[in-house]
Design a protein around this motif. Structure first.
Motif, short mmCIF file in Angstrom:
data_model
loop_
_atom_site.label_atom_id
_atom_site.label_comp_id
_atom_site.label_asym_id
_atom_site.label_seq_id
_atom_site.Cartn_x
_atom_site.Cartn_y
_atom_site.Cartn_z
N ARG A 239 0.85 -1.19 0.00
CA ARG A 239 0.00 0.00 0.00
C ARG A 239 0.88 1.24 0.00
O ARG A 239 2.08 1.18 0.26
CB ARG A 239 -0.89 0.03 1.26
N MET A 240 0.26 2.36 -0.24
CA MET A 240 1.00 3.61 -0.16
C MET A 240 1.46 3.85 1.27
O MET A 240 0.73 3.52 2.22
CB MET A 240 0.13 4.77 -0.63
N ALA A 242 1.49 6.38 3.14
CA ALA A 242 0.55 7.17 3.95
C ALA A 242 -0.57 6.28 4.50
O ALA A 242 -1.02 6.46 5.64
CB ALA A 242 -0.03 8.31 3.12
N SER A 243 -1.03 5.33 3.71
CA SER A 243 -2.10 4.43 4.16
C SER A 243 -1.59 3.51 5.28
O SER A 243 -2.29 3.27 6.26
CB SER A 243 -2.60 3.58 2.99
N ILE A 244 -0.37 3.00 5.11
CA ILE A 244 0.20 2.14 6.15
C ILE A 244 0.40 2.92 7.44
O ILE A 244 0.11 2.43 8.54
CB ILE A 244 1.53 1.53 5.65
N ARG A 245 0.88 4.14 7.31
CA ARG A 245 1.06 4.98 8.50
C ARG A 245 -0.26 5.18 9.22
O ARG A 245 -0.33 5.14 10.46
CB ARG A 245 1.67 6.32 8.09
N GLN A 246 -1.34 5.39 8.48
CA GLN A 246 -2.64 5.61 9.10
C GLN A 246 -3.12 4.37 9.85
O GLN A 246 -3.70 4.46 10.93
CB GLN A 246 -3.66 6.02 8.04
N VAL A 247 -2.86 3.19 9.27
CA VAL A 247 -3.24 1.95 9.96
C VAL A 247 -2.47 1.80 11.26
O VAL A 247 -3.03 1.43 12.30
CB VAL A 247 -3.01 0.73 9.04
N THR A 250 -3.84 4.15 13.82
CA THR A 250 -5.11 3.64 14.34
C THR A 250 -4.86 2.54 15.37
O THR A 250 -5.55 2.47 16.39
CB THR A 250 -5.97 3.09 13.19
N ALA A 308 -6.89 -4.54 7.89
CA ALA A 308 -6.68 -3.68 6.73
C ALA A 308 -6.07 -4.41 5.54
O ALA A 308 -5.86 -3.81 4.48
CB ALA A 308 -5.78 -2.51 7.11
N GLU A 328 2.32 -3.86 -4.45
CA GLU A 328 0.97 -3.30 -4.47
C GLU A 328 0.13 -3.92 -5.58
O GLU A 328 -1.08 -4.00 -5.48
CB GLU A 328 1.04 -1.78 -4.62
#
Length: 489
Positions: A239-240, A242-247, A250, A308, A328
């Motif tokens: 994944r990008m 930024a998406s991994i960082r958000q997971v 969370t 995720a 990806e």
């Protein structure tokens, strides 16, 4: 009458008052230092008044013949006066001159000052009561002092280092410290010679003060005891970033054992064809919480990655063909189906594959938006709900007491909820109808027991954090009894 009794025979009166003061002081409780100090000062003042009224000067040596019958009384009276003076000074020191009202931390300095007071009292008695030439005595004892100093060099080094540490106050009793040699623990005692440290292994390490004074010291308890932890996680670059960082953020947000202010942080450290390296930074309330908090974070990182569809990266030491690495484009992360979620929940481990499949067939997906109230305190949910994705906050009286993450479940008994459950993020949950769940509980007492213990543990955790009314918290046995009553009806 009182004047004649006190000053008619001043030496006898002074001796009587002195011994009376000793007796009264002895019977006073050591837990009442102020009362002791007042008594010491009153008796000392009475003795001073008798001396002044009778013309006796305790601070001057007045020669007398050894055959004089009054000589013994004079010696005893003046010695008692000096002893009471020393006790009054020591009582004042113990009560008011201990550093910042912390007698345990200032014990070494307190003992040093008290020792000086006693030495001064003894020298005063020798000089002003017995007429010993103190100057000559001190001069002749210099050689002895040098010999003793050389013999006690290490001990004196510990003593003076202890004094320096006490005055500098890099730590106090109860602080958690980390030394440059790797030793860490909580300071439980500091005396003339050494400092005692209780380590995480529940051992006492005794460090000489001279050795401790040479080491670099980190006081983890200052300015407060919150402790920073850093975990490095490697995620497959499917994944990008930024998406991994958000997971990852969370996952940290759903933790119950970490400090929320300052909030946890996620730093992207490195990226290559094999992995995205992520650094998780969070604080715990004290060093003793490091292991439980680290365990919870790792568990929640796994759950959120599973939810995720993220894959953990292969260790950098592993030898693999780059053609087989997930990307990806070609990554096929496992989907989190109701059956997969049931498989992942420990309390369902005793079910057979057929029973798990039947439960999975009865599930229905429920979606909740951020801020939605899933259930309010005191309300009942007639079905079991398993968190598929997102974070749910448990609140009591408007204050947050815990969080539920992917893999947690609630509403399992049809009983009243002890907390209001609110979606902190968009939440997906799988709902199992009670009609499908009740027969399993009736047939499998072990499953009911597992669920009862899980519910009781969660309620107890919320109670400890929130001080919930005790009547709202049922024990595991009471919950189990209620479960069986409900589902067998």
């Amino acid at each position: 009458m009182i004047y004649d009794a006190l000053f008619g025979k001043p030496l006898i009166s002074l001796i009587a008052v002195g011994f009376a003061g000793i007796v009264v002081w002895y019977f006073l409780s050591s837990q009442r230092p102020t009362t002791r100090l007042v008594v010491q000062i009153l008796f000392f003042a009475a003795m001073t008044l008798i001396l002044v009224g009778s013309g006796i000067e305790p601070h001057r040596f007045q020669g007398y013949e050894t055959q004089d019958p009054q000589a013994l009384l004079v010696i005893l009276a003046k010695s008692l006066w000096w002893v009471h003076l020393a006790w009054a000074v020591i009582g004042f020191i113990r009560l008011y001159l201990v550093l910042e009202g912390s007698p345990r931390e200032a014990r070494l300095l307190q003992d040093l000052v008290i020792g000086i007071v006693y030495i001064g009292m003894m020298l005063s008695i020798l000089a002003f009561v017995f007429g010993v030439p103190i100057g000559t005595l001190v001069a002749t004892s210099g050689v002895v002092a040098i010999i003793l100093g050389l013999a006690l060099q290490n001990t004196l080094a510990d003593v003076f280092s202890g004094i320096a540490l006490t005055l500098g106050r890099p730590y106090v009793i109860g602080d958690w410290i980390l030394l440059s040699d790797g030793t860490e623990g909580r300071v439980v005692e500091s005396n003339w010679r050494a400092t005692h440290i209780l380590t995480p292994g529940n051992n006492i390490v005794v460090l000489p003060n001279s050795f401790l004074a040479k080491l670099g010291l980190t006081n983890v308890s200052r300015p407060d005891e919150t402790h920073l932890l850093i975990l490095t996680i490697r995620i497959a670059p499917t994944r990008m970033p930024a998406s991994i960082r958000q997971v990852m953020l969370t996952a940290l947000t759903s933790c119950n054992l970490i400090v929320r202010d300052p909030p946890p942080a996620v730093a992207l450290k490195a990226l290559d064809a094999t992995a995205l390296e992520v650094e998780l930074q969070f604080r715990v309330t004290s060093p003793s919480q490091r292991v439980p908090a680290r365990n919870e974070v790792l568990d929640l990182v796994y759950r959120h990655c599973k939810s995720a569809g993220l894959l953990l990266a292969i260790p950098p030491s592993a030898t693999v063909l780059t053609a087989n690495l997930p990307t990806e484009e070609n990554a096929q992360p496992p989907s989190v189906t109701p059956l997969a979620l049931i498989d992942a929940i420990p309390v369902f481990a005793t079910l057979t594959a057929e029973e798990k499949a039947k439960l999975a067939e009865t599930t229905a997906a429920r979606q909740f938006r951020k801020g939605d109230i899933i259930v309010r305190e005191g309300e009942m949910l007639p079905s079991l709900m398993m968190v598929r994705a997102g974070i749910i906050a448990a609140r009591h009286a408007g204050e947050e007491r815990g969080r539920l993450a992917p893999g947690d479940f609630f509403g399992e008994t049809g009983l009243q909820e002890v907390c209001t459950l609110e979606a902190l993020t968009p939440v997906t949950a799988y709902e199992i109808d009670q009609e499908a769940f009740a027969p399993l509980l009736a047939e499998r007492s072990g499953l009911a027991e597992e669920i009862a213990e899980h519910l009781a543990g969660r309620a107890e955790r919320f109670r400890d954090g929130a001080a919930l009314p005790p009547e709202q918290i049922r024990s595991a046995h009471a919950i189990l009894k209620t479960i069986r009553t409900i589902f067998r009806a």
